[in-house]
Scaffold this motif. Structure first.
Motif, PDB file in Angstrom:
ATOM      1  N   ARG A  54     -11.185   6.393  63.127  1.00 32.38           N
ATOM      2  CA  ARG A  54     -11.305   5.127  62.398  1.00 32.38           C
ATOM      3  C   ARG A  54     -10.448   5.115  61.134  1.00 32.38           C
ATOM      4  O   ARG A  54      -9.808   4.121  60.819  1.00 32.38           O
ATOM      5  N   GLU A  57      -6.734   4.806  62.131  1.00 31.57           N
ATOM      6  CA  GLU A  57      -6.409   3.436  62.530  1.00 31.57           C
ATOM      7  C   GLU A  57      -6.335   2.499  61.330  1.00 31.57           C
ATOM      8  O   GLU A  57      -5.473   1.622  61.274  1.00 31.57           O
ATOM      9  N   ALA A  58      -7.237   2.677  60.382  1.00 30.86           N
ATOM     10  CA  ALA A  58      -7.201   1.839  59.180  1.00 30.86           C
ATOM     11  C   ALA A  58      -5.902   2.063  58.415  1.00 30.86           C
ATOM     12  O   ALA A  58      -5.259   1.103  57.962  1.00 30.86           O
ATOM     13  N   GLU A  61      -2.979   0.469  60.295  1.00 32.88           N
ATOM     14  CA  GLU A  61      -3.000  -0.988  60.118  1.00 32.88           C
ATOM     15  C   GLU A  61      -2.528  -1.372  58.722  1.00 32.88           C
ATOM     16  O   GLU A  61      -1.775  -2.332  58.548  1.00 32.88           O
ATOM     17  N   ILE A  79      -7.957  -5.063  55.531  1.00 35.56           N
ATOM     18  CA  ILE A  79      -8.516  -4.028  56.415  1.00 35.56           C
ATOM     19  C   ILE A  79      -9.929  -3.631  55.985  1.00 35.56           C
ATOM     20  O   ILE A  79     -10.439  -2.588  56.379  1.00 35.56           O
ATOM     21  N   ARG A  82     -12.359  -2.578  58.732  1.00 34.08           N
ATOM     22  CA  ARG A  82     -12.037  -1.243  59.264  1.00 34.08           C
ATOM     23  C   ARG A  82     -12.500  -0.148  58.300  1.00 34.08           C
ATOM     24  O   ARG A  82     -12.975   0.899  58.720  1.00 34.08           O
ATOM     25  N   ALA A  85     -16.261   0.247  58.545  1.00 36.55           N
ATOM     26  CA  ALA A  85     -16.597   0.960  59.787  1.00 36.55           C
ATOM     27  C   ALA A  85     -16.306   2.453  59.644  1.00 36.55           C
ATOM     28  O   ALA A  85     -17.085   3.290  60.106  1.00 36.55           O
ATOM     29  N   ALA A  86     -15.200   2.794  58.992  1.00 33.45           N
ATOM     30  CA  ALA A  86     -14.874   4.211  58.767  1.00 33.45           C
ATOM     31  C   ALA A  86     -15.915   4.862  57.864  1.00 33.45           C
ATOM     32  O   ALA A  86     -16.339   5.998  58.103  1.00 33.45           O
ATOM     33  N   ASP A 134     -17.150   3.737  70.519  1.00 39.01           N
ATOM     34  CA  ASP A 134     -16.490   4.664  69.593  1.00 39.01           C
ATOM     35  C   ASP A 134     -16.383   6.057  70.198  1.00 39.01           C
ATOM     36  O   ASP A 134     -15.371   6.743  70.034  1.00 39.01           O
TER      37      ASP A 134
END
Length: 154
Positions: A54, A57-58, A61, A79, A82, A85-86, A134
């Protein structure tokens, strides 16, 4: 608060501490096959993998948005979901890892340790079921692993 924490876990020094080596990845897969999907060591590694995925990916992005010409502060704000979520993934990893370490360090009877390990496995299984996507995406679990979690919990 989660967003602020999310911004802290995307710092390079955090990622440097968390990134698994290829040897660790191979070891993780052998741990899964040897110990079973609901072993506490496997759960700790799986939650860690999700956090790393995660965060990575953040960051990817964020870089894409900045390279597309977005102002850095706007890119950071874009973001936010994201990052939260991380942060949530990291919190679950921290809880499972800390619980496992506490049980290992505690001077418990064999029965007491088994009960607490079972509680930890139940907590991990709940989050695996809640966030199965996930686990499929980031931790190397597959459909069979998720079915095993379901069988163990039911």
């Amino acid at each position: 608060e989660a967003l602020r924490f999310g911004r802290n876990i995307v710092k390079p020094e955090f990622l440097a501490e968390q990134k698994p080596s290829s040897l660790e990845s191979v070891a993780k897969m052998s741990i899964i096959s040897a110990k079973g999907i609901l072993d506490v060591d496997v759960a700790v590694e799986a939650f860690r993998s999700i956090t790393i995925g995660r965060v990575t990916e953040a960051l990817d992005e964020l870089e894409c948005r900045k390279m597309a010409g977005m102002a850095p502060e706007v890119a950071w704000n874009s973001i936010a979901v994201r990052l939260v979520a991380a942060a949530e993934s990291y919190a679950r990893h921290f809880v499972v890892k800390t619980f496992v370490q506490g049980v290992e360090r505690a001077q418990l009877s064999a029965g007491g340790a088994r009960i607490l390990q079972s509680l930890c496995r139940l907590y991990a299984a709940f989050w695996i079921r809640e966030n199965s996507g996930d686990f499929l995406r980031y931790s190397g679990f597959d459909r069979t692993d998720l079915l095993e979690v379901d069988r163990c919990v039911e």
